[in-house]
Write an enzyme that holds these catalytic residues in place. Sequence first.
Site, PDB file in Angstrom:
ATOM      1  N   ALA A  49      30.718  32.235  61.769  1.00 26.89           N
ATOM      2  CA  ALA A  49      29.967  33.432  61.396  1.00 26.89           C
ATOM      3  C   ALA A  49      28.532  33.271  61.860  1.00 26.89           C
ATOM      4  O   ALA A  49      28.113  32.180  62.229  1.00 26.89           O
ATOM      5  CB  ALA A  49      30.006  33.631  59.887  1.00 26.89           C
ATOM      6  N   MET A  50      27.784  34.383  61.823  1.00 28.21           N
ATOM      7  CA  MET A  50      26.415  34.355  62.354  1.00 28.21           C
ATOM      8  C   MET A  50      25.488  35.160  61.465  1.00 28.21           C
ATOM      9  O   MET A  50      25.791  36.291  61.104  1.00 28.21           O
ATOM     10  CB  MET A  50      26.447  34.900  63.790  1.00 28.21           C
ATOM     11  CG  MET A  50      25.085  34.989  64.445  1.00 28.21           C
ATOM     12  SD  MET A  50      24.334  33.334  64.634  1.00 28.21           S
ATOM     13  CE  MET A  50      22.604  33.777  64.507  1.00 28.21           C
ATOM     14  N   GLU A  51      24.334  34.562  61.163  1.00 23.15           N
ATOM     15  CA  GLU A  51      23.426  35.087  60.146  1.00 23.15           C
ATOM     16  C   GLU A  51      22.421  36.112  60.652  1.00 23.15           C
ATOM     17  O   GLU A  51      21.334  36.234  60.074  1.00 23.15           O
ATOM     18  CB  GLU A  51      22.675  33.920  59.505  1.00 23.15           C
ATOM     19  CG  GLU A  51      21.617  33.243  60.405  1.00 23.15           C
ATOM     20  CD  GLU A  51      22.077  32.014  61.147  1.00 23.15           C
ATOM     21  OE1 GLU A  51      23.304  31.852  61.330  1.00 23.15           O
ATOM     22  OE2 GLU A  51      21.227  31.209  61.562  1.00 23.15           O
ATOM     23  N   ASN A  52      22.725  36.877  61.709  1.00 21.15           N
ATOM     24  CA  ASN A  52      21.789  37.879  62.222  1.00 21.15           C
ATOM     25  C   ASN A  52      21.115  38.643  61.077  1.00 21.15           C
ATOM     26  O   ASN A  52      21.771  39.033  60.119  1.00 21.15           O
ATOM     27  CB  ASN A  52      22.538  38.895  63.089  1.00 21.15           C
ATOM     28  CG  ASN A  52      23.529  38.232  64.002  1.00 21.15           C
ATOM     29  OD1 ASN A  52      23.159  37.464  64.856  1.00 21.15           O
ATOM     30  ND2 ASN A  52      24.817  38.483  63.777  1.00 21.15           N
TER      31      ASN A  52
ATOM     32  N   GLU B  78      25.822  32.016  55.246  1.00 23.70           N
ATOM     33  CA  GLU B  78      25.135  32.983  56.117  1.00 23.70           C
ATOM     34  C   GLU B  78      24.095  33.762  55.326  1.00 23.70           C
ATOM     35  O   GLU B  78      23.006  34.046  55.818  1.00 23.70           O
ATOM     36  CB  GLU B  78      26.133  33.929  56.783  1.00 23.70           C
ATOM     37  CG  GLU B  78      27.265  33.238  57.557  1.00 23.70           C
ATOM     38  CD  GLU B  78      26.798  32.225  58.584  1.00 23.70           C
ATOM     39  OE1 GLU B  78      25.671  32.359  59.094  1.00 23.70           O
ATOM     40  OE2 GLU B  78      27.559  31.270  58.858  1.00 23.70           O
TER      41      GLU B  78
ATOM     42  N   HIS C  38      20.911  31.794  54.794  1.00 25.51           N
ATOM     43  CA  HIS C  38      20.081  31.714  55.996  1.00 25.51           C
ATOM     44  C   HIS C  38      18.982  32.778  55.994  1.00 25.51           C
ATOM     45  O   HIS C  38      17.993  32.623  56.702  1.00 25.51           O
ATOM     46  CB  HIS C  38      20.937  31.915  57.252  1.00 25.51           C
ATOM     47  CG  HIS C  38      21.460  30.642  57.854  1.00 25.51           C
ATOM     48  ND1 HIS C  38      20.689  29.523  58.020  1.00 25.51           N
ATOM     49  CD2 HIS C  38      22.685  30.340  58.374  1.00 25.51           C
ATOM     50  CE1 HIS C  38      21.420  28.572  58.602  1.00 25.51           C
ATOM     51  NE2 HIS C  38      22.626  29.042  58.821  1.00 25.51           N
TER      52      HIS C  38
ATOM     53  N   GLU D 274      20.159  24.458  59.602  1.00 27.50           N
ATOM     54  CA  GLU D 274      21.576  24.200  59.303  1.00 27.50           C
ATOM     55  C   GLU D 274      21.763  23.132  58.224  1.00 27.50           C
ATOM     56  O   GLU D 274      22.566  23.303  57.313  1.00 27.50           O
ATOM     57  CB  GLU D 274      22.346  23.836  60.570  1.00 27.50           C
ATOM     58  CG  GLU D 274      22.437  24.982  61.583  1.00 27.50           C
ATOM     59  CD  GLU D 274      22.971  26.283  61.002  1.00 27.50           C
ATOM     60  OE1 GLU D 274      23.614  26.255  59.932  1.00 27.50           O
ATOM     61  OE2 GLU D 274      22.741  27.346  61.619  1.00 27.50           O
TER      62      GLU D 274
HETATM   63 ZN   LIG Z   1      24.358  28.123  59.626  1.00 31.17          ZN
END
Ligand SMILES: [Zn+2]
Length: 880
Positions: free
Chosen positions: A268-271, A304, A307, A326
């Site tokens: 997953a990505m925390e945009n 996420e 973040h 991270e």
């Molecule tokens: Zn991360």
Amino acid sequence: MRTSQPQTIYLSDYKVPAYLVDTVDLRFELFEDGARVHSTLEVRRNPESGEVSAPLELDGDSLTLESVTLDGAELAEGDYEDRGDQLVVRSVPEQFSLTVVTWIEPQNNTRLEGLYKSSGMFCTQCEAEGFRCITFFPDRPDVMARFRTRIEANRDAYPVLLSNGNDVEKGELENGRHFVTWEDPFPKPCYLFALVAGDLVEKRDTFSTCSGRDIDLRMYVEPRNAEKCDHAMDSLKRSMRWDEEVYGREYDLDIFMIVAVDDFNMGAMENKGLNIFNSSCVLASQETATDMAFQRIEAIVAHEYFHNWSGNRVTCRDWFQLSLKEGFTVFRDSQFSADMGSPTVKRIEDVTLLRTAQFAEDGGPMAHPVRPASYMEISNFYTLTIYEKGAEVVRMIHTLLGPDMFRKGSDLYFERHDGQAVTTDDFVKAMEDASGRDLGQFRLWYEQAGTPVLNVSDDYDAGKGVYRLTIEQSIPDTPGQTNKKPQHIPFALGLLGKDGQPLALQLESGYSGAPMERVLELTEAVHTFEFHGVESRPVPSLLRHFSAPVRVRYNWTREQLLFLMSHDPDGFNRWDAGQRLAVDVIQSLVGAPDDTEIEPRLVEAYRKLISDADLDQALVAKMLQLPSEAYLIELSENADVPAIHRARDAVLRHLAGALKGELLACYQRHQGSGPYEITPEAIARRSLRNTALAWLLLINDEDGRTLAVSQLNDADNMTDRMGALRALVNSGFEADRQQALDDFYDRFQDDPQVVEQWFSVQAASDQAGQLSDIRKLLEHPAFDWKNPNKIRSVVGAFAGQNLAAFHNPDGSGYEFLADQVCRLDDSNPQIAARLVTPLTRWRKFAFAYSAQMKSALERIRDKSGLSRDVYEVVHKSLAE
Ligand SMILES: [Zn+2]
């Protein structure tokens, strides 16, 4: 386009950017045959940079440049240089506006970096360096800008158009097209940019923050997944509340969005404000997801979300600092998971991963510090060292400072660096300033690679009542690093008396009221500690809660381990004693004659665990899991995998045979009743029942077979259904196995996430996952070379979990993996570079294996047009 000669990038070469970008105005015209990207940057010279006449250099990758306009005037071709991977404008004023128009082809983007298409929708992945595949830009995290994004697309095909921040404008265009404009008020690096366009259904909820603001929570998924959002949404709300309570962090935008995407390289990505998830890490229902998946989803959603502060509001100065966001965020999500479930079980799971896979990485050719000093391809550094060891380093600061001082430190860190791009040093400095503690030597954890080894010895002076413990630390050499300095290690311990009672830890004589557990601080190569008032020789409980990511060597007797298994008040060490005992027993059988006796006390210890309903069942469920083959390999030198496999299997079968009655009783005792719940107790119950089933089928027990078949058909949840399927697949009941697999596929063939589980249960099985079976899976209509999850569930599961088959002495497993890596290198180099990992550990294995692994690696090395990603991993692993 990739440069042909991969370059090494060094931390020591870091320079502040020559130019800063204050705002980015993007306009995306999305079509079926490509996309046009208009990007207008407000740029100014960086006053901190000494390079007053530096040209403007923007990064790019696979872009077709259409025009460049500076302060309203289109530049002629001689005014700039398009080098493919860079756009250079030699002469620019102090401050200016630059518009770049590029053409890209998302529909042909198989690398899944930048803007690409997945199941008919457009989506992005920009971390680490994907934004340069969208437009020319200074693609580095210390350039932070405010983004405004207008997306234009066909309304019928793409009714939902999303980007970061808040939607500020929308409307209709000609030819059935429409647009939405998004504005993100928070400056961010371009790696946090996101865009999604597709035909998605929306699930809504709200969250009221601690200051009383209502946040609009939205999940976007394909219509067939509409019923699989509840768990992620609940997890999100729990995370938001927890971060307010534990870290004092409130959410900052008005909207928080999550999108599920099938084709995704990562989890997953925390945009900012628009998290994009791999479907397998967010979608769940009782019928389709296992308990493990439910827990993983909760943890990843939390990760996420966290973040937003540790990563987005305070970000990394450069990619060498990746662990800044991270390591800290993994530590935060593991605290969260511990609070939501069983802290001991969570710790066991984290340490299992760390000791098996991160220790292997730390001892292998890609070993690197938590803050690396160099890299070729940053995608290769999204590693267990950066994430898991990085989290352990933060955990040790937490242990050394205590929870209150740690919180003061994190408050200071967020306050001091909000809106900045900073370093791991800045993080440690905030902790030092808030607590007054000197973490100078502690910083070596960020700089030195390799897993420290602690050799522990002890003696007892009965006459004086003194117990003496000597701890010697050493750190092995790793590529490019030798003669390392001693590190600052928090070492938690307790001592147990003859009767199993904890003893007071008196470090001076005549002092009373000492604690039963202490955290000793190791800073020298050798320390000796004396404990006074000890009436008989104690049993030491060392490195409680795994207080540091180190290897402890101490000559435990089996007697002592059995004693700790039943008496240690620290649940983690109780489990660990069981693991050490099982490792010792299995290791003594490796290469031994078939009729070697298996330690009867191990059987009795397991009998007690299975039968005693008063014990913490969640802990028992963990204690019943024998150490994995991967862990046994990690612990050995010149590993002979088939021999390790046989020894472990012999112990399992012996236990199952000796404890058959207890296993059946355990299965019955934990029969489910009532509705499905995701509580630690319910999870433990299912885990115990399925472990009992797996063991019974391992010895081809007829009662077990009957139970498995009916559980497979009648289960109301995927944990039990999968438990039964896995047990049958790993049994010798060949007809049942095939029947079970066929029925399961028929039932779930329309659900990609379940089909992935179906693939991996076969690929990981020593019964159903021989190489010829794996090749058949690759030909299966549901397999898709463009989908990373499918690749991981077949090729990854085979090479990473089906170790006896992968390490077939004829070398066929290695050749197979090399073939798949070469095949993937052209289409998706990131995934290819991850897949090659098992081969890179070749030095760990006995010569018959290592020689063949090495030659498979050499074949990959010699492939023409090798990507930078795979080049780096293969060259480093072959280097002397
Ligand atoms: Zn991360």
